[in-house]
Motif scaffolding. Structure first.
Motif, PDB file in Angstrom:
ATOM      1  N   TRP A   1       0.851  -1.177   0.000  1.00  0.00           N
ATOM      2  CA  TRP A   1       0.000   0.000   0.000  1.00  0.00           C
ATOM      3  C   TRP A   1       0.885   1.224   0.000  1.00  0.00           C
ATOM      4  CZ3 TRP A   1      -3.295  -2.111   4.570  1.00  0.00           C
ATOM      5  CH2 TRP A   1      -4.163  -3.084   4.080  1.00  0.00           C
ATOM      6  N   ALA A   2       0.576   2.170  -0.874  1.00  0.00           N
ATOM      7  CA  ALA A   2       1.331   3.421  -0.945  1.00  0.00           C
ATOM      8  C   ALA A   2       0.599   4.461  -0.111  1.00  0.00           C
ATOM      9  CB  ALA A   2       1.467   3.881  -2.374  1.00  0.00           C
ATOM     10  N   ILE A   3       1.223   4.876   0.965  1.00  0.00           N
ATOM     11  CA  ILE A   3       0.652   5.900   1.836  1.00  0.00           C
ATOM     12  C   ILE A   3       1.644   7.053   1.892  1.00  0.00           C
ATOM     13  CG2 ILE A   3      -0.132   6.460   4.161  1.00  0.00           C
ATOM     14  CD1 ILE A   3      -0.899   3.542   4.503  1.00  0.00           C
ATOM     15  N   GLY A   4       1.289   8.142   1.232  1.00  0.00           N
ATOM     16  CA  GLY A   4       2.164   9.303   1.220  1.00  0.00           C
ATOM     17  C   GLY A   4       3.471   9.053   0.496  1.00  0.00           C
ATOM     18  N   GLY A   5       3.453   8.194  -0.518  1.00  0.00           N
ATOM     19  CA  GLY A   5       4.663   7.900  -1.266  1.00  0.00           C
ATOM     20  C   GLY A   5       5.553   6.850  -0.618  1.00  0.00           C
ATOM     21  N   ILE A   6       5.104   6.278   0.486  1.00  0.00           N
ATOM     22  CA  ILE A   6       5.868   5.244   1.184  1.00  0.00           C
ATOM     23  C   ILE A   6       5.121   3.934   1.019  1.00  0.00           C
ATOM     24  CG2 ILE A   6       6.710   4.451   3.417  1.00  0.00           C
ATOM     25  CD1 ILE A   6       6.854   7.375   4.259  1.00  0.00           C
ATOM     26  N   TYR A   7       5.820   2.917   0.551  1.00  0.00           N
ATOM     27  CA  TYR A   7       5.209   1.612   0.376  1.00  0.00           C
ATOM     28  C   TYR A   7       5.244   0.839   1.686  1.00  0.00           C
ATOM     29  CZ  TYR A   7       5.260   2.369  -4.630  1.00  0.00           C
ATOM     30  OH  TYR A   7       5.040   2.871  -5.879  1.00  0.00           O
ATOM     31  N   LEU A   8       4.073   0.372   2.093  1.00  0.00           N
ATOM     32  CA  LEU A   8       3.966  -0.403   3.325  1.00  0.00           C
ATOM     33  C   LEU A   8       3.483  -1.808   2.999  1.00  0.00           C
ATOM     34  CD1 LEU A   8       2.255   2.151   5.716  1.00  0.00           C
ATOM     35  CD2 LEU A   8       4.623   1.437   5.714  1.00  0.00           C
ATOM     36  N   SER A   9       4.122  -2.751   3.620  1.00  0.00           N
ATOM     37  CA  SER A   9       3.714  -4.142   3.467  1.00  0.00           C
ATOM     38  C   SER A   9       2.408  -4.361   4.219  1.00  0.00           C
ATOM     39  CB  SER A   9       4.796  -5.057   4.036  1.00  0.00           C
ATOM     40  OG  SER A   9       4.325  -6.372   4.139  1.00  0.00           O
ATOM     41  N   PRO A  10       1.508  -5.159   3.669  1.00  0.00           N
ATOM     42  CA  PRO A  10       0.269  -5.446   4.399  1.00  0.00           C
ATOM     43  C   PRO A  10       0.536  -6.141   5.730  1.00  0.00           C
ATOM     44  CG  PRO A  10       0.145  -6.301   2.161  1.00  0.00           C
ATOM     45  CD  PRO A  10       1.513  -5.779   2.364  1.00  0.00           C
ATOM     46  N   LEU A  11       1.596  -6.941   5.786  1.00  0.00           N
ATOM     47  CA  LEU A  11       1.913  -7.638   7.029  1.00  0.00           C
ATOM     48  C   LEU A  11       2.265  -6.648   8.137  1.00  0.00           C
ATOM     49  CD1 LEU A  11       2.138 -10.398   8.292  1.00  0.00           C
ATOM     50  CD2 LEU A  11       4.552 -10.416   7.679  1.00  0.00           C
ATOM     51  N   PHE A  12       2.900  -5.538   7.786  1.00  0.00           N
ATOM     52  CA  PHE A  12       3.217  -4.505   8.780  1.00  0.00           C
ATOM     53  C   PHE A  12       1.932  -3.912   9.355  1.00  0.00           C
ATOM     54  CE2 PHE A  12       3.842   0.035   9.676  1.00  0.00           C
ATOM     55  CZ  PHE A  12       4.699  -0.080  10.753  1.00  0.00           C
ATOM     56  N   LEU A  13       0.984  -3.618   8.495  1.00  0.00           N
ATOM     57  CA  LEU A  13      -0.276  -3.050   8.965  1.00  0.00           C
ATOM     58  C   LEU A  13      -1.065  -4.065   9.781  1.00  0.00           C
ATOM     59  CD1 LEU A  13      -1.265  -1.088   5.761  1.00  0.00           C
ATOM     60  CD2 LEU A  13      -0.221  -0.202   7.845  1.00  0.00           C
ATOM     61  N   TYR A  14      -1.028  -5.336   9.379  1.00  0.00           N
ATOM     62  CA  TYR A  14      -1.694  -6.380  10.151  1.00  0.00           C
ATOM     63  C   TYR A  14      -1.039  -6.527  11.522  1.00  0.00           C
ATOM     64  CZ  TYR A  14      -3.475  -7.759   5.545  1.00  0.00           C
ATOM     65  OH  TYR A  14      -4.057  -7.770   4.308  1.00  0.00           O
ATOM     66  N   ALA A  15       0.285  -6.399  11.578  1.00  0.00           N
ATOM     67  CA  ALA A  15       1.002  -6.512  12.845  1.00  0.00           C
ATOM     68  C   ALA A  15       0.640  -5.361  13.781  1.00  0.00           C
ATOM     69  CB  ALA A  15       2.509  -6.552  12.602  1.00  0.00           C
ATOM     70  N   VAL A  16       0.444  -4.178  13.241  1.00  0.00           N
ATOM     71  CA  VAL A  16       0.044  -3.038  14.077  1.00  0.00           C
ATOM     72  C   VAL A  16      -1.334  -3.287  14.675  1.00  0.00           C
ATOM     73  CG1 VAL A  16      -0.565  -0.597  14.004  1.00  0.00           C
ATOM     74  CG2 VAL A  16       1.508  -1.379  12.880  1.00  0.00           C
ATOM     75  N   VAL A  17      -2.258  -3.792  13.863  1.00  0.00           N
ATOM     76  CA  VAL A  17      -3.609  -4.099  14.362  1.00  0.00           C
ATOM     77  C   VAL A  17      -3.540  -5.200  15.412  1.00  0.00           C
ATOM     78  CG1 VAL A  17      -5.875  -5.005  13.705  1.00  0.00           C
ATOM     79  CG2 VAL A  17      -4.728  -3.325  12.252  1.00  0.00           C
ATOM     80  N   ALA A  18      -2.739  -6.231  15.170  1.00  0.00           N
ATOM     81  CA  ALA A  18      -2.606  -7.327  16.134  1.00  0.00           C
ATOM     82  C   ALA A  18      -1.979  -6.835  17.438  1.00  0.00           C
ATOM     83  CB  ALA A  18      -1.764  -8.454  15.540  1.00  0.00           C
TER      84      ALA A  18
END
Length: 67
Positions: A6-23
């Motif tokens: 996912w590109a957020i503000g020009g920075i690519y984030l892995s979905p696993l990173f976002l899932y880890a934050v939610v977890a």
């Protein structure tokens, strides 16, 4: 659903990173609820329990997102 970056503000984030934050947030809520209900006294090693809960939540979130 495919796992794409996912590109957020020009920075690519892995979905696993976002899932880890939610977890991690859900793990904190669960641990706080356990301390409030005094259920944490039955846990032998709280750090191991927290790590196990985090990994279970991360696996569940990843599985739900992939289906």
């Amino acid at each position: 659903m495919d796992l794409y970056e996912w590109a957020i503000g020009g920075i690519y984030l892995s979905p696993l990173f976002l899932y880890a934050v939610v977890a991690l947030l859900l793990t904190g809520v669960i641990r706080l609820a356990m301390h409030t209900l005094h259920a944490s006294r039955w846990i032998w090693h709280e750090a191991l329990f927290g790590c196990a809960v985090f990994l279970l939540l991360l696996a569940a979130i990843t599985w739900v997102a992939a289906t």
